[in-house]
Design a protein around this motif. Sequence first.
Motif, PDB file in Angstrom:
ATOM      1  N   ASN A  45      76.114  98.776 106.836  1.00 49.42           N
ATOM      2  CA  ASN A  45      76.909  97.493 105.887  1.00 49.42           C
ATOM      3  C   ASN A  45      78.266  97.453 106.290  1.00 49.42           C
ATOM      4  O   ASN A  45      79.208  98.234 106.413  1.00 49.42           O
ATOM      5  CB  ASN A  45      76.813  98.067 104.588  1.00 49.42           C
ATOM      6  N   HIS A  46      78.798  96.170 105.970  1.00 47.99           N
ATOM      7  CA  HIS A  46      80.204  95.911 106.595  1.00 47.99           C
ATOM      8  C   HIS A  46      80.738  95.634 105.413  1.00 47.99           C
ATOM      9  O   HIS A  46      82.057  95.268 105.115  1.00 47.99           O
ATOM     10  CB  HIS A  46      80.165  95.064 107.799  1.00 47.99           C
ATOM     11  N   GLY A  47      80.191  95.315 104.782  1.00 48.18           N
ATOM     12  CA  GLY A  47      81.155  94.507 103.080  1.00 48.18           C
ATOM     13  C   GLY A  47      80.276  95.310 101.959  1.00 48.18           C
ATOM     14  O   GLY A  47      78.594  96.119 101.842  1.00 48.18           O
ATOM     15  N   THR A  88      61.033 100.590 114.959  1.00 44.74           N
ATOM     16  CA  THR A  88      62.439 102.244 114.486  1.00 44.74           C
ATOM     17  C   THR A  88      63.597 101.205 114.447  1.00 44.74           C
ATOM     18  O   THR A  88      64.232 101.096 115.480  1.00 44.74           O
ATOM     19  CB  THR A  88      61.945 102.995 115.179  1.00 44.74           C
ATOM     20  N   LEU A  89      64.172 101.208 112.752  1.00 46.69           N
ATOM     21  CA  LEU A  89      65.746 100.100 112.810  1.00 46.69           C
ATOM     22  C   LEU A  89      66.526 102.066 113.700  1.00 46.69           C
ATOM     23  O   LEU A  89      66.297 102.693 112.960  1.00 46.69           O
ATOM     24  CB  LEU A  89      66.172  99.940 111.934  1.00 46.69           C
ATOM     25  N   GLN A  90      67.334 101.302 114.643  1.00 49.28           N
ATOM     26  CA  GLN A  90      68.137 102.892 114.791  1.00 49.28           C
ATOM     27  C   GLN A  90      69.959 101.956 114.942  1.00 49.28           C
ATOM     28  O   GLN A  90      70.186 101.215 115.868  1.00 49.28           O
ATOM     29  CB  GLN A  90      68.586 103.343 116.293  1.00 49.28           C
ATOM     30  N   VAL A 153      74.391  86.165 103.793  1.00 50.93           N
ATOM     31  CA  VAL A 153      75.140  85.839 103.277  1.00 50.93           C
ATOM     32  C   VAL A 153      76.845  87.181 102.441  1.00 50.93           C
ATOM     33  O   VAL A 153      77.926  86.086 101.734  1.00 50.93           O
ATOM     34  CB  VAL A 153      74.335  86.181 101.933  1.00 50.93           C
ATOM     35  N   ASP A 154      76.559  88.033 103.336  1.00 52.72           N
ATOM     36  CA  ASP A 154      77.624  89.027 103.044  1.00 52.72           C
ATOM     37  C   ASP A 154      79.338  88.832 103.707  1.00 52.72           C
ATOM     38  O   ASP A 154      78.740  87.890 104.650  1.00 52.72           O
ATOM     39  CB  ASP A 154      77.109  90.502 102.884  1.00 52.72           C
ATOM     40  N   ARG A 155      80.184  89.390 103.206  1.00 53.58           N
ATOM     41  CA  ARG A 155      81.542  88.893 103.732  1.00 53.58           C
ATOM     42  C   ARG A 155      81.725  90.129 103.817  1.00 53.58           C
ATOM     43  O   ARG A 155      81.553  91.221 103.673  1.00 53.58           O
ATOM     44  CB  ARG A 155      82.104  88.224 102.885  1.00 53.58           C
ATOM     45  N   PRO A 163      81.035  85.722 106.842  1.00 52.93           N
ATOM     46  CA  PRO A 163      79.818  85.869 106.814  1.00 52.93           C
ATOM     47  C   PRO A 163      79.760  87.168 108.539  1.00 52.93           C
ATOM     48  O   PRO A 163      80.048  87.102 109.423  1.00 52.93           O
ATOM     49  CB  PRO A 163      78.559  84.862 107.242  1.00 52.93           C
ATOM     50  N   TYR A 164      78.796  88.030 108.251  1.00 53.26           N
ATOM     51  CA  TYR A 164      78.270  89.076 109.223  1.00 53.26           C
ATOM     52  C   TYR A 164      77.272  88.072 109.728  1.00 53.26           C
ATOM     53  O   TYR A 164      76.571  87.300 109.487  1.00 53.26           O
ATOM     54  CB  TYR A 164      77.629  90.128 108.549  1.00 53.26           C
ATOM     55  N   LYS A 165      77.367  87.978 110.942  1.00 53.61           N
ATOM     56  CA  LYS A 165      76.387  87.258 112.279  1.00 53.61           C
ATOM     57  C   LYS A 165      76.233  87.935 113.477  1.00 53.61           C
ATOM     58  O   LYS A 165      76.954  88.835 114.203  1.00 53.61           O
ATOM     59  CB  LYS A 165      77.267  86.261 112.307  1.00 53.61           C
ATOM     60  N   ASP A 203      69.681  96.623  99.162  1.00 52.43           N
ATOM     61  CA  ASP A 203      70.921  97.880 100.430  1.00 52.43           C
ATOM     62  C   ASP A 203      69.830  97.197 101.777  1.00 52.43           C
ATOM     63  O   ASP A 203      70.691  97.288 102.721  1.00 52.43           O
ATOM     64  CB  ASP A 203      70.439  99.198 100.354  1.00 52.43           C
ATOM     65  N   HIS A 204      68.937  96.792 102.077  1.00 52.26           N
ATOM     66  CA  HIS A 204      68.252  96.403 103.332  1.00 52.26           C
ATOM     67  C   HIS A 204      68.178  94.955 103.498  1.00 52.26           C
ATOM     68  O   HIS A 204      67.599  94.900 104.083  1.00 52.26           O
ATOM     69  CB  HIS A 204      67.148  97.422 103.323  1.00 52.26           C
ATOM     70  N   GLY A 205      68.460  94.125 102.695  1.00 50.77           N
ATOM     71  CA  GLY A 205      68.681  92.882 102.977  1.00 50.77           C
ATOM     72  C   GLY A 205      68.080  92.142 102.184  1.00 50.77           C
ATOM     73  O   GLY A 205      68.213  90.362 102.603  1.00 50.77           O
ATOM     74  N   VAL A 221      69.957  91.309 111.362  1.00 48.58           N
ATOM     75  CA  VAL A 221      71.027  90.309 110.380  1.00 48.58           C
ATOM     76  C   VAL A 221      69.795  90.525 109.102  1.00 48.58           C
ATOM     77  O   VAL A 221      69.273  89.419 109.053  1.00 48.58           O
ATOM     78  CB  VAL A 221      71.427  89.750 110.625  1.00 48.58           C
ATOM     79  N   LYS A 222      71.162  91.175 108.104  1.00 51.65           N
ATOM     80  CA  LYS A 222      70.774  90.978 106.132  1.00 51.65           C
ATOM     81  C   LYS A 222      70.904  90.047 105.682  1.00 51.65           C
ATOM     82  O   LYS A 222      72.035  89.341 106.068  1.00 51.65           O
ATOM     83  CB  LYS A 222      71.091  92.694 105.854  1.00 51.65           C
ATOM     84  N   TRP A 223      70.541  89.365 104.469  1.00 48.68           N
ATOM     85  CA  TRP A 223      70.903  88.447 103.463  1.00 48.68           C
ATOM     86  C   TRP A 223      70.832  87.464 104.247  1.00 48.68           C
ATOM     87  O   TRP A 223      72.137  87.273 104.396  1.00 48.68           O
ATOM     88  CB  TRP A 223      72.335  88.922 103.024  1.00 48.68           C
TER      89      TRP A 223
HETATM   90  N1  MTE Z   1      73.446  92.410 108.098  1.00 46.27           N
HETATM   91  C1  MTE Z   1      74.801  92.250 107.529  1.00 46.27           C
HETATM   92  N2  MTE Z   1      74.816  91.043 106.410  1.00 46.27           N
HETATM   93  N3  MTE Z   1      75.672  92.679 107.381  1.00 46.27           N
HETATM   94  C2  MTE Z   1      76.086  93.954 107.608  1.00 46.27           C
HETATM   95  O1  MTE Z   1      76.819  94.897 107.605  1.00 46.27           O
HETATM   96  N4  MTE Z   1      74.670  96.304 109.489  1.00 46.27           N
HETATM   97  C3  MTE Z   1      73.646  95.773 110.024  1.00 46.27           C
HETATM   98  C4  MTE Z   1      73.009  95.296 110.487  1.00 46.27           C
HETATM   99  N5  MTE Z   1      72.204  93.963 109.646  1.00 46.27           N
HETATM  100  C5  MTE Z   1      74.744  94.236 108.607  1.00 46.27           C
HETATM  101  C6  MTE Z   1      73.572  93.880 108.940  1.00 46.27           C
HETATM  102  C7  MTE Z   1      74.076  97.453 111.033  1.00 46.27           C
HETATM  103  S1  MTE Z   1      75.353  97.725 112.173  1.00 46.27           S
HETATM  104  C8  MTE Z   1      72.825  97.818 111.093  1.00 46.27           C
HETATM  105  S2  MTE Z   1      72.468  99.205 112.395  1.00 46.27           S
HETATM  106  C9  MTE Z   1      71.612  97.522 110.863  1.00 46.27           C
HETATM  107  O2  MTE Z   1      71.882  96.604 109.616  1.00 46.27           O
HETATM  108  C10 MTE Z   1      71.674  98.705 109.450  1.00 46.27           C
HETATM  109  O3  MTE Z   1      70.100  97.915 108.303  1.00 46.27           O
HETATM  110  P1  MTE Z   1      70.053  99.017 106.860  1.00 46.27           P
HETATM  111  O4  MTE Z   1      70.997  99.310 106.505  1.00 46.27           O
HETATM  112  O5  MTE Z   1      68.941  98.424 106.689  1.00 46.27           O
HETATM  113  O6  MTE Z   1      69.802 100.757 107.598  1.00 46.27           O
END
Ligand code: MTE
Length: 392
Positions: A45-47, A88-90, A153-155, A163-165, A203-205, A221-223
Amino acid sequence: SDYSKEPPRHPCLQINSKEPFNAEPPRSALFRSYVTPVDLFYKRNHGPIPVVDDIERYSVSVSGLVENPKELSMKDIRMLPKYDVTATLQCAGNRRTAMSKTRTVKGVGWDVSAIGNAVWGGAKLADILELVGIPKLSSSTKSGGKHVEFVSVDRCKEENGGPYKASIPLIQATNPEADVLLAYEMNGEGGALPTGKQPLNRDHGYPLRVVVPGVIGARSVKWLDSIDVVAEECQGFFMQKDYKMFPPSVNWDNINWNTRRPQMDFPVQSAICSLEEANAVKLGKVTVSGYAASGGGRGIERVDVSFDGGKTWVEASRYQKTGIPYVSDGESSDKWAWVLFEATGDVQRNTEIVAKAVDSAANVQPENVEDIWNLRGILNTSWHRVQVRVGH
Ligand code: MTE
Ligand code: MO
């Protein structure tokens, strides 16, 4: 930033940064199951984790360079055909800690577990884009290098509180075979509404995330808040000022971010997960297990394991689902998913056990981390080494 509403987490996770929350499971959690349990899946996560509590009002806007912009509710998205994609997500930062040991790098430290394999359930992005008037397989030549941008949605502080994009090329977004998903389920948890279970955890979106198979995690991108069809790739921080692979000669004084493309596919990777970085083993036969994965839908052609520091090699056995033989690029193999491996060898003295994988395009992992060192510490795919000391 408000970190008072974080979700509960598994006590086994190794926390690499608390705020924002970045954590990975112990190595042993990875090779023990082909599908990584949700609570042990790495969290990057970044926020703060956003709170989406009114699911009836939640919607995703799809707009930009489209004929019929739309606001889609979760009901609209669930009405589209549902696909289950094992992918697989890496994180591009997987194995960064090992890279930072040769020379300092900038970024959150990770051991070998910033990777996981899940069954993602959701709608295909190609179907969603069709709803707003973009036909399947829109070629990038016809569309002039257009991208599809995902806004969250996150900041986060890197976007100055925005927002993350991220974005992916339109050609990939509109290709049903690329399996890009808007996922509302992870490992089948969730299902058709209503159930007692929470679909895709926070946690995963939750409630909806993008999954771009075969591509570094940063683009998934999550959320999700909105999808925009744009004339060129996203200009956000994580596309332009991060997650780019530089040569070892580039440092913080001479870096020019514009000289590199945003990283998309991840390269061939493998790691031994049944052993820690340093181990005591008994003299004689030792069996090791781990994962191997490559990007872009390339399968794993071979995994080589050395029990004498890289002088001689044995070929590991590879598997995905039990009972079905794994064939790289085979019909019954999951093309976006990792392969687990196992190999047995003889250990007669203190040495290093080493793993390296070969993908279906014959790409091989580089031997030394020094040769691929980069200032952001991404894509450490060097041969994975564990030290063993022989006891009695
Ligand atoms: N999406 C949002 N909105 N915010 C984030 O910080 N991190 C990204 C991505 N999507 C991120 C995001 C990064 S760098 C990765 S590696 C994956 O989500 C991690 O997903 P996970 O936490 O479900 O494993
Ligand atoms: Mo990442």
